[in-house]
Design an enzyme around this catalytic site. Structure first.
Site, PDB file in Angstrom:
ATOM      1  CG  HIS A 263      -1.865   1.196   1.292  1.00  0.00           C
ATOM      2  ND1 HIS A 263      -2.288   1.502   0.159  1.00  0.00           N
ATOM      3  CD2 HIS A 263      -2.573   1.367   2.434  1.00  0.00           C
ATOM      4  CE1 HIS A 263      -3.330   2.248   0.473  1.00  0.00           C
ATOM      5  NE2 HIS A 263      -3.962   1.643   1.768  1.00  0.00           N
ATOM      6  CG  HIS A 302      -4.381   0.760  -8.080  1.00  0.00           C
ATOM      7  ND1 HIS A 302      -5.790   0.843  -8.047  1.00  0.00           N
ATOM      8  CD2 HIS A 302      -3.835   1.473  -7.160  1.00  0.00           C
ATOM      9  CE1 HIS A 302      -5.840   1.282  -6.849  1.00  0.00           C
ATOM     10  NE2 HIS A 302      -4.760   2.105  -6.485  1.00  0.00           N
ATOM     11  CG  ASP A 358       3.078   4.444  -4.396  1.00  0.00           C
ATOM     12  OD1 ASP A 358       3.107   6.132  -3.284  1.00  0.00           O
ATOM     13  OD2 ASP A 358       2.341   4.229  -3.717  1.00  0.00           O
TER      14      ASP A 358
HETATM   15  N1  ACO Z   1       4.796  -6.717 -10.767  1.00  0.00           N
HETATM   16  C1  ACO Z   1       4.632  -7.997 -11.376  1.00  0.00           C
HETATM   17  N2  ACO Z   1       3.184  -8.336 -11.508  1.00  0.00           N
HETATM   18  C2  ACO Z   1       2.553  -7.946 -10.307  1.00  0.00           C
HETATM   19  C3  ACO Z   1       2.356  -7.187 -10.181  1.00  0.00           C
HETATM   20  C4  ACO Z   1       3.077  -6.096 -10.132  1.00  0.00           C
HETATM   21  N3  ACO Z   1       3.600  -5.139  -9.119  1.00  0.00           N
HETATM   22  N4  ACO Z   1       0.955  -6.907  -9.971  1.00  0.00           N
HETATM   23  C5  ACO Z   1       0.254  -7.863  -9.534  1.00  0.00           C
HETATM   24  N5  ACO Z   1       0.758  -8.518 -10.882  1.00  0.00           N
HETATM   25  C6  ACO Z   1       0.051  -9.782 -10.993  1.00  0.00           C
HETATM   26  C7  ACO Z   1       0.323 -10.715 -10.124  1.00  0.00           C
HETATM   27  O1  ACO Z   1       1.824 -12.274  -9.968  1.00  0.00           O
HETATM   28  C8  ACO Z   1      -0.657 -11.612 -10.238  1.00  0.00           C
HETATM   29  O2  ACO Z   1      -0.600 -12.404 -11.278  1.00  0.00           O
HETATM   30  P1  ACO Z   1      -1.075 -14.618 -11.876  1.00  0.00           P
HETATM   31  O3  ACO Z   1      -2.020 -13.873 -12.810  1.00  0.00           O
HETATM   32  O4  ACO Z   1       0.349 -14.956 -12.591  1.00  0.00           O
HETATM   33  O5  ACO Z   1      -0.610 -14.860 -10.578  1.00  0.00           O
HETATM   34  C9  ACO Z   1      -1.600 -11.050 -11.543  1.00  0.00           C
HETATM   35  O6  ACO Z   1      -0.040  -9.915 -11.885  1.00  0.00           O
HETATM   36  C10 ACO Z   1      -2.363  -9.934 -10.477  1.00  0.00           C
HETATM   37  O7  ACO Z   1      -2.050  -9.387  -8.712  1.00  0.00           O
HETATM   38  P2  ACO Z   1      -2.953  -9.811  -7.998  1.00  0.00           P
HETATM   39  O8  ACO Z   1      -1.640 -10.001  -7.134  1.00  0.00           O
HETATM   40  O9  ACO Z   1      -4.055 -10.626  -7.806  1.00  0.00           O
HETATM   41  O10 ACO Z   1      -3.747  -8.074  -7.784  1.00  0.00           O
HETATM   42  P3  ACO Z   1      -3.928  -7.360  -6.827  1.00  0.00           P
HETATM   43  O11 ACO Z   1      -5.101  -6.419  -7.210  1.00  0.00           O
HETATM   44  O12 ACO Z   1      -4.198  -7.812  -5.897  1.00  0.00           O
HETATM   45  O13 ACO Z   1      -3.023  -6.366  -6.359  1.00  0.00           O
HETATM   46  C11 ACO Z   1      -1.350  -4.573  -5.752  1.00  0.00           C
HETATM   47  C12 ACO Z   1      -2.789  -5.029  -6.327  1.00  0.00           C
HETATM   48  C13 ACO Z   1      -1.013  -5.093  -4.153  1.00  0.00           C
HETATM   49  C14 ACO Z   1      -1.128  -2.939  -5.809  1.00  0.00           C
HETATM   50  C15 ACO Z   1      -0.514  -5.299  -6.893  1.00  0.00           C
HETATM   51  O14 ACO Z   1      -0.291  -5.153  -8.103  1.00  0.00           O
HETATM   52  C16 ACO Z   1       1.058  -4.840  -6.481  1.00  0.00           C
HETATM   53  O15 ACO Z   1       1.460  -5.846  -5.270  1.00  0.00           O
HETATM   54  N6  ACO Z   1       1.612  -3.824  -6.686  1.00  0.00           N
HETATM   55  C17 ACO Z   1       3.218  -3.502  -6.364  1.00  0.00           C
HETATM   56  C18 ACO Z   1       2.933  -2.639  -4.412  1.00  0.00           C
HETATM   57  C19 ACO Z   1       2.724  -1.005  -5.510  1.00  0.00           C
HETATM   58  O16 ACO Z   1       3.010  -0.590  -6.018  1.00  0.00           O
HETATM   59  N7  ACO Z   1       1.387  -1.160  -4.534  1.00  0.00           N
HETATM   60  C20 ACO Z   1       0.855   0.332  -4.205  1.00  0.00           C
HETATM   61  C21 ACO Z   1      -0.242   0.349  -5.180  1.00  0.00           C
HETATM   62  S1  ACO Z   1      -0.941   1.817  -5.062  1.00  0.00           S
HETATM   63  C22 ACO Z   1      -1.437   2.395  -3.164  1.00  0.00           C
HETATM   64  O17 ACO Z   1      -1.395   1.414  -2.273  1.00  0.00           O
HETATM   65  C23 ACO Z   1      -1.146   4.213  -3.578  1.00  0.00           C
END
Ligand code: ACO
Length: 422
Positions: A263, A302, A358
């Site tokens: 987050h 996201h 971010d």
């Molecule tokens: N890098 C690589 N792969 C990713 C990323 C990423 N940043 N984000 C999601 N994925 C992939 C997952 O591995 C998954 O792949 P799969 O289907 O092969 O298993 C798919 O995309 C879906 O991912 P989820 O984790 O289910 O997506 P979710 O909506 O739950 O997660 C989140 C959202 C937590 C923001 C995620 O994208 C992440 O961890 N991003 C990196 C951290 C980040 O930048 N957070 C800031 C968010 S903005 C904020 O809070 C202000």
């Protein structure tokens, strides 16, 4: 075609027609028919926990509006304090209302001297400023015991003014303590954002001055981070608030949720990731690691935005303006290349992963001189307005205590075995 869904309980052949309102159905109508059958929805992917009139997040179309105003317009024309007023009161202030609001905030920025010295200076010298922030905000409730009278709207507004005014002071006090520099008292002659920069960076000059592009950039970052619907930390605020807890504890709980790297901790993680990559030659191997699931591309992806994050666009433009003043940040070149490579790669396209708020914000903070540990604290300062707006909305909605169900998957009943027989 009727805007409704009909469900039949095949066990009894009873059916119920549930109206679809604004793309959703009221769960209470399902339970009227289905009794004790629960929705299993970990992480609340399909559950709307509340109605809310504060911000509209349209992930498919990359739209964010605060109280109906597009984020792009607010970022261009407004100030953080005006946006905070808008979020809390529902309307933009008149000139007089704005003047009173700014005056009130400006005159509540001090924190109790003994509290700062005895409480804040009792942390270890290398305590994470976000840990200091959440503990200090929670501890403020002991200074304002009257805050627990949450039924009185005037008292609520008084605590809100205190919180918005004091979070930058608490944040800066933690940072100064970390770096061994003396505390800088708030300066009532400075605007909200410049005053925060003064408390962070002033050394011996009589009055702190900074380039207007930098204070404007920080104000814009505060605006873009001020509110974002039912995200993890706002949901935490609403859950804790639903127990009728005082606002200092509510904001501390929300800030705890923000602390996590998925987050608000992501902006720090982005800068660490860019440092770790270190040069163009390491981008391809890094992307390979991401695709093999060993690591994540921080600042990408996201839960809601699946085409682009409108805040990321605004912040990327601001980054270039800031670097014209501060000189280029060497990590920017790596970030730009990384973004280009990722956007061109099927792995990210298929999963609809784009830069989020971010991806560039950490680079701006770093160029302005903020230590990486402070990035999440900056996010918390901004989001305090959104958390408080939701807290007020929740109380005005007269909602019940938050209490999700669970689907139990543990052992069936069994008899206790005395320790000697195990
Ligand atoms: N890098 C690589 N792969 C990713 C990323 C990423 N940043 N984000 C999601 N994925 C992939 C997952 O591995 C998954 O792949 P799969 O289907 O092969 O298993 C798919 O995309 C879906 O991912 P989820 O984790 O289910 O997506 P979710 O909506 O739950 O997660 C989140 C959202 C937590 C923001 C995620 O994208 C992440 O961890 N991003 C990196 C951290 C980040 O930048 N957070 C800031 C968010 S903005 C904020 O809070 C202000």
């Amino acid at each position: 075609m009727p805007e409704s869904i009909t469900i039949i309980d095949n066990r009894t052949n009873e059916s119920v027609e549930i109206p679809i309102v604004q793309g959703g159905v009221a769960a209470s109508q399902w339970s009227a028919l289905l009794g004790n059958i629960w929705f299993l929805d970990p992480s609340f992917n399909t559950t709307a926990a509340t109605t809310s009139a504060i911000s509209e997040v349209d992930g498919e179309n990359g739209i964010l509006r605060y109280r109906g105003y597009p984020i792009e317009q607010l970022a261009e024309h407004s100030t953080y304090l005006e946006v905070a007023y808008l979020l809390l009161r529902g309307e933009l202030p008149s000139a007089n209302e704005y003047e009173t609001w700014v005056h009130d905030i400006t005159h509540h920025t001090f924190i109790h001297e003994r509290f700062r010295k005895r409480f804040m200076e009792s942390f270890l010298h290398d305590a994470h400023p976000m840990g200091m922030f959440v503990s200090t905000i929670a501890a403020l409730s002991t200074f304002y015991p009257e805050a627990k009278d949450i039924e009185d709207p005037d008292n609520r507004m008084h605590q809100i003014v205190r919180l918005i005014a004091k979070v930058p002071t608490v944040a800066a006090a933690g940072a100064r303590f970390n770096s061994g520099l003396p505390f800088v008292y708030p300066d009532n002659n400075l605007d909200f954002t410049t005053n925060f920069l003064s408390m962070m960076f002033k050394i011996a000059e009589p009055t702190y001055e900074c380039h207007p592009i930098l204070s404007r950039a920080l104000d814009l970052l505060l605006i873009t981070h001020a509110e974002h619907g039912q995200n993890c930390s706002t949901s935490a605020a609403r859950v804790v608030g639903s127990a009728l807890t005082n606002p200092y504890s509510v904001i501390a709980a929300a800030a705890c949720a923000l602390y996590g790297p998925r987050h608000g901790g992501a902006n720090q993680a982005v800068v660490e990731m860019l440092h770790h990559i270190g040069g163009y030659e390491n981008i391809d191997p890094f992307i390979k690691e991401v695709k093999s699931g060993k690591t994540r591309l921080m600042g990408f992806g996201h839960r809601v935005y699946k085409n682009y994050d409108p805040r990321a666009k605004i912040i990327k433009k601001t980054a270039h303006e800031v670097f014209e003043v501060t000189g280029s940040n060497p990590l920017l070149d790596i970030a730009l290349k990384l973004e280009e490579v990722a956007l061109d790669d099927n792995y990210f396209a298929e999963r609809r992963l784009y830069p989020n708020v971010d991806f560039y914000s950490g680079l701006i903070y770093q160029s302005m001189g903020f230590p990486p540990d402070m990035f999440t604290v900056l996010f918390a300062i901004a989001r305090t307005a959104g958390w408080l707006a939701h807290w007020v909305e929740l109380l005005e909605q007269g909602s019940r205590i938050a209490r999700p169900r669970q689907v139990y998957t543990g052992s069936a009943t069994r008899d206790y075995v005395p320790i000697a027989n195990r």
